[in-house]
Design a protein around this motif. Structure first.
Motif, PDB file in Angstrom:
ATOM      1  N   PHE A   6       2.552 -26.470 -36.358  1.00 15.08           N
ATOM      2  CA  PHE A   6       1.741 -25.428 -35.745  1.00 15.08           C
ATOM      3  C   PHE A   6       1.495 -25.784 -34.284  1.00 15.08           C
ATOM      4  CE2 PHE A   6      -0.763 -28.402 -38.227  1.00 15.08           C
ATOM      5  CZ  PHE A   6      -1.663 -28.897 -37.301  1.00 15.08           C
ATOM      6  N   ASP A   7       1.066 -24.786 -33.507  1.00 12.85           N
ATOM      7  CA  ASP A   7       0.898 -24.984 -32.070  1.00 12.85           C
ATOM      8  C   ASP A   7      -0.517 -25.383 -31.675  1.00 12.85           C
ATOM      9  OD1 ASP A   7       3.630 -24.101 -31.160  1.00 12.85           O
ATOM     10  OD2 ASP A   7       2.990 -22.328 -32.275  1.00 12.85           O
ATOM     11  N   THR A   8      -1.496 -24.798 -32.320  1.00 13.59           N
ATOM     12  CA  THR A   8      -2.884 -25.120 -32.012  1.00 13.59           C
ATOM     13  C   THR A   8      -3.673 -25.271 -33.308  1.00 13.59           C
ATOM     14  OG1 THR A   8      -3.492 -22.790 -31.827  1.00 13.59           O
ATOM     15  CG2 THR A   8      -2.889 -23.908 -29.787  1.00 13.59           C
ATOM     16  N   ASN A 133       2.792 -13.958 -32.928  1.00 12.70           N
ATOM     17  CA  ASN A 133       1.661 -14.856 -32.769  1.00 12.70           C
ATOM     18  C   ASN A 133       0.692 -14.643 -33.926  1.00 12.70           C
ATOM     19  OD1 ASN A 133      -0.482 -16.388 -31.844  1.00 12.70           O
ATOM     20  ND2 ASN A 133      -0.970 -15.035 -30.144  1.00 12.70           N
ATOM     21  N   ASN A 148       2.303 -27.426 -42.561  1.00  7.55           N
ATOM     22  CA  ASN A 148       3.640 -27.595 -41.975  1.00  7.55           C
ATOM     23  C   ASN A 148       4.696 -26.833 -42.764  1.00  7.55           C
ATOM     24  OD1 ASN A 148       2.869 -29.108 -39.771  1.00  7.55           O
ATOM     25  ND2 ASN A 148       3.261 -31.062 -40.760  1.00  7.55           N
ATOM     26  N   CYS A 151       4.245 -23.188 -41.939  1.00 10.97           N
ATOM     27  CA  CYS A 151       4.658 -22.932 -40.549  1.00 10.97           C
ATOM     28  C   CYS A 151       6.183 -22.904 -40.420  1.00 10.97           C
ATOM     29  CB  CYS A 151       4.061 -23.975 -39.617  1.00 10.97           C
ATOM     30  SG  CYS A 151       2.275 -23.792 -39.390  1.00 10.97           S
ATOM     31  N   ARG A 155       8.206 -19.703 -39.077  1.00  5.18           N
ATOM     32  CA  ARG A 155       9.119 -19.812 -37.921  1.00  5.18           C
ATOM     33  C   ARG A 155      10.522 -19.319 -38.279  1.00  5.18           C
ATOM     34  NH1 ARG A 155       6.299 -21.672 -33.772  1.00  5.18           N
ATOM     35  NH2 ARG A 155       4.771 -23.304 -34.095  1.00  5.18           N
ATOM     36  N   LYS A 160       6.597 -17.086 -33.436  1.00  8.51           N
ATOM     37  CA  LYS A 160       6.775 -17.987 -32.291  1.00  8.51           C
ATOM     38  C   LYS A 160       5.587 -18.920 -32.068  1.00  8.51           C
ATOM     39  CE  LYS A 160      10.641 -15.998 -31.143  1.00  8.51           C
ATOM     40  NZ  LYS A 160      11.741 -16.447 -31.950  1.00  8.51           N
ATOM     41  N   HIS A 161       4.373 -18.430 -32.294  1.00  8.35           N
ATOM     42  CA  HIS A 161       3.170 -19.226 -32.036  1.00  8.35           C
ATOM     43  C   HIS A 161       2.268 -19.167 -33.265  1.00  8.35           C
ATOM     44  CE1 HIS A 161      -0.743 -20.386 -30.369  1.00  8.35           C
ATOM     45  NE2 HIS A 161      -0.048 -21.083 -29.513  1.00  8.35           N
ATOM     46  N   SER A 163      -1.348 -20.654 -34.831  1.00  7.31           N
ATOM     47  CA  SER A 163      -2.615 -21.370 -34.740  1.00  7.31           C
ATOM     48  C   SER A 163      -3.089 -21.642 -36.161  1.00  7.31           C
ATOM     49  CB  SER A 163      -3.662 -20.509 -34.029  1.00  7.31           C
ATOM     50  OG  SER A 163      -3.279 -20.257 -32.709  1.00  7.31           O
TER      51      SER A 163
END
Length: 173
Positions: A6-8, A133, A148, A151, A155, A160-161, A163
């Motif tokens: 993940f991104d955030t 997003n 994970n 995610c 993906r 793409k993003h 949280s």
């Protein structure tokens, strides 16, 4: 957590007292007052994030439970948290993730056992394109294996993003 997918990450607290106590009361003793408190806490953190200019997602998703486990427990904490946050932010709540098979409970498993247990654990119920997003909501992030895995699936389907929003995360030594 190694190499998060993940991104955030947005979390109310570490998985320690008093949050550890309240989460266990909610999930295992059906203490609805504890659940309401935790839902309010996550909503407050999300509101603060929004007020500080944090990038909001296009949609909210949540970690699903297998149907049998949800019937047994009576509710999915991640779903309840996600419903509140989606309502507060006036964002769509996507119910496209599901568990096709019932896995062994993650509680008490090591990181490797959790990863092995989660192979092919999740699927998408729709072939509709997903938003670029999203926020993925869970009640607790322990090793990050569940997050994970989800995610990676998201993906592969164009997100793409990501949280990750949660009440508590485990503190590693």
């Amino acid at each position: 957590m190694h190499k998060p997918a993940f991104d955030t990450l947005l979390s109310v607290s570490y998985y320690k007292l008093p949050y550890q106590h309240w989460l266990q009361r909610w999930k295992f003793s059906h203490d609805l007052a504890a659940g309401d408190l935790l839902t309010q806490q996550l909503a407050a953190v999300v509101a603060q994030y929004q007020q500080q200019g944090g990038k909001l997602p296009d949609a909210i998703l949540y970690v699903p439970m297998h149907r049998a486990k949800q019937r047994s427990r009576g509710f999915n904490p991640a779903e309840i948290l996600a419903q509140q946050v989606a309502k507060q932010l006036k964002l769509p709540l996507l119910t496209v993730l599901y568990r096709p098979h019932q896995q062994q409970a993650q509680v008490g498993l090591s990181r490797k056992q959790r990863q092995r247990n989660l192979r092919k654990a999740f699927a998408l119920s729709s072939q509709q394109p997903l938003p670029a997003n999203v926020a993925l909501v869970d009640d607790v992030v322990t090793t990050g294996a569940t997050a994970n895995t989800l995610c990676q699936l998201l993906r592969r389907h164009g997100v793409k993003h990501i949280s990750l929003w949660t009440v508590a995360v485990t503190l590693f030594d």
